[in-house]
Design a protein around this motif. Sequence first.
Motif, PDB file in Angstrom:
ATOM      1  N   TYR A   1       0.813  -1.216   0.000  1.00 35.59           N
ATOM      2  CA  TYR A   1       0.000   0.000   0.000  1.00 35.59           C
ATOM      3  C   TYR A   1       0.850   1.271   0.000  1.00 35.59           C
ATOM      4  CZ  TYR A   1      -4.193  -2.700   1.178  1.00 35.59           C
ATOM      5  OH  TYR A   1      -5.245  -3.580   1.161  1.00 35.59           O
ATOM      6  N   LEU A   2       2.008   1.235   0.627  1.00 34.20           N
ATOM      7  CA  LEU A   2       2.867   2.413   0.715  1.00 34.20           C
ATOM      8  C   LEU A   2       4.174   2.191  -0.012  1.00 34.20           C
ATOM      9  CD1 LEU A   2       2.532   3.561   4.456  1.00 34.20           C
ATOM     10  CD2 LEU A   2       1.284   4.404   2.458  1.00 34.20           C
ATOM     11  N   LEU A   3       4.583   3.213  -0.762  1.00 39.49           N
ATOM     12  CA  LEU A   3       5.880   3.223  -1.424  1.00 39.49           C
ATOM     13  C   LEU A   3       6.663   4.410  -0.887  1.00 39.49           C
ATOM     14  CD1 LEU A   3       4.760   2.653  -5.129  1.00 39.49           C
ATOM     15  CD2 LEU A   3       5.601   0.936  -3.504  1.00 39.49           C
ATOM     16  N   PRO A   4       7.963   4.247  -0.607  1.00 34.40           N
ATOM     17  CA  PRO A   4       8.761   5.382  -0.138  1.00 34.40           C
ATOM     18  C   PRO A   4       8.742   6.508  -1.169  1.00 34.40           C
ATOM     19  CG  PRO A   4       9.958   3.319   0.123  1.00 34.40           C
ATOM     20  CD  PRO A   4       8.739   3.009  -0.683  1.00 34.40           C
ATOM     21  N   ASP A   5       8.677   7.735  -0.666  1.00 34.83           N
ATOM     22  CA  ASP A   5       8.633   8.916  -1.526  1.00 34.83           C
ATOM     23  C   ASP A   5       9.452  10.038  -0.891  1.00 34.83           C
ATOM     24  OD1 ASP A   5       7.714  10.271  -3.852  1.00 34.83           O
ATOM     25  OD2 ASP A   5       6.193  11.298  -2.660  1.00 34.83           O
ATOM     26  N   GLY A   6      10.664   9.699  -0.481  1.00 36.88           N
ATOM     27  CA  GLY A   6      11.531  10.679   0.172  1.00 36.88           C
ATOM     28  C   GLY A   6      11.636  10.396   1.656  1.00 36.88           C
ATOM     29  N   PRO A   7      12.432  11.204   2.360  1.00 31.68           N
ATOM     30  CA  PRO A   7      12.606  10.968   3.805  1.00 31.68           C
ATOM     31  C   PRO A   7      11.309  11.255   4.565  1.00 31.68           C
ATOM     32  CG  PRO A   7      13.780  12.948   3.106  1.00 31.68           C
ATOM     33  CD  PRO A   7      13.210  12.323   1.878  1.00 31.68           C
ATOM     34  N   SER A   8      10.889  10.297   5.364  1.00 34.70           N
ATOM     35  CA  SER A   8       9.683  10.412   6.192  1.00 34.70           C
ATOM     36  C   SER A   8       8.433  10.736   5.387  1.00 34.70           C
ATOM     37  CB  SER A   8       9.883  11.453   7.291  1.00 34.70           C
ATOM     38  OG  SER A   8      10.866  11.033   8.183  1.00 34.70           O
ATOM     39  N   ARG A   9       8.371  10.258   4.151  1.00 31.85           N
ATOM     40  CA  ARG A   9       7.175  10.458   3.338  1.00 31.85           C
ATOM     41  C   ARG A   9       6.956   9.218   2.480  1.00 31.85           C
ATOM     42  NH1 ARG A   9       5.585  15.553  -0.515  1.00 31.85           N
ATOM     43  NH2 ARG A   9       4.557  14.291  -2.083  1.00 31.85           N
ATOM     44  N   PHE A  10       5.678   8.873   2.297  1.00 28.26           N
ATOM     45  CA  PHE A  10       5.293   7.712   1.515  1.00 28.26           C
ATOM     46  C   PHE A  10       4.165   8.094   0.564  1.00 28.26           C
ATOM     47  CE2 PHE A  10       7.273   6.055   5.262  1.00 28.26           C
ATOM     48  CZ  PHE A  10       7.967   4.947   4.823  1.00 28.26           C
ATOM     49  N   ARG A  11       3.947   7.244  -0.447  1.00 32.79           N
ATOM     50  CA  ARG A  11       2.809   7.371  -1.361  1.00 32.79           C
ATOM     51  C   ARG A  11       1.887   6.189  -1.140  1.00 32.79           C
ATOM     52  NH1 ARG A  11       3.425   6.642  -6.728  1.00 32.79           N
ATOM     53  NH2 ARG A  11       5.335   5.495  -6.461  1.00 32.79           N
ATOM     54  N   LEU A  12       0.599   6.469  -0.991  1.00 35.27           N
ATOM     55  CA  LEU A  12      -0.412   5.421  -0.891  1.00 35.27           C
ATOM     56  C   LEU A  12      -0.820   5.028  -2.299  1.00 35.27           C
ATOM     57  CD1 LEU A  12      -2.437   3.804   0.954  1.00 35.27           C
ATOM     58  CD2 LEU A  12      -4.060   5.625   0.400  1.00 35.27           C
ATOM     59  N   VAL A  13      -0.701   3.731  -2.608  1.00 34.09           N
ATOM     60  CA  VAL A  13      -1.050   3.204  -3.928  1.00 34.09           C
ATOM     61  C   VAL A  13      -1.944   1.975  -3.750  1.00 34.09           C
ATOM     62  CG1 VAL A  13       1.092   4.038  -4.990  1.00 34.09           C
ATOM     63  CG2 VAL A  13       1.002   1.719  -4.047  1.00 34.09           C
TER      64      VAL A  13
END
Length: 104
Positions: A81-93
Motif C-alpha cells: 500500500y505504501l511506497l517510499p517517496d523521500g525521507p519520512s514520506r510515503f505514497r499510498l497506492v
Amino acid sequence: MRNDKMPDIMCDVELPRDSKNTWLPTSWTNDREVSLSATGVACHVATYPAGTVVSGAELSRSWSEGDSPAAVVAELVGAGYLLPDGPSRFRLVHPARLGPMPTA
C-alpha cells in the motif's frame, strides 16, 4: 522515521467520489494481510483527492495510543500500500497483489 511519529503520506490513488462519499475498494476492506489499524490509515488517506499530502501530524491526531506508527507503516509497505517517496514520506497506492483497481 522515529517510532512515535507518523510520516506524511501522499494519496496516489484515484477513487470514485461525490460531494459526500469516497468509495473504497472492497479488496482493501477485505484484505486480511493487514491489520484493522493499517487498513484504517490506508482508508483515511484514500479519502483525500489524488496528489494530496496528508501530514503525519494530522494522522497522529487520530492515532490510537496502543498502536505503533512505525509498525503500521512497515505493515502497509510490506503489503504494497505504501511506497517510499523521500525521507519520512510515503505514497499510498493500490497494491498490485490485489489485482486491478475497481472502476466506478
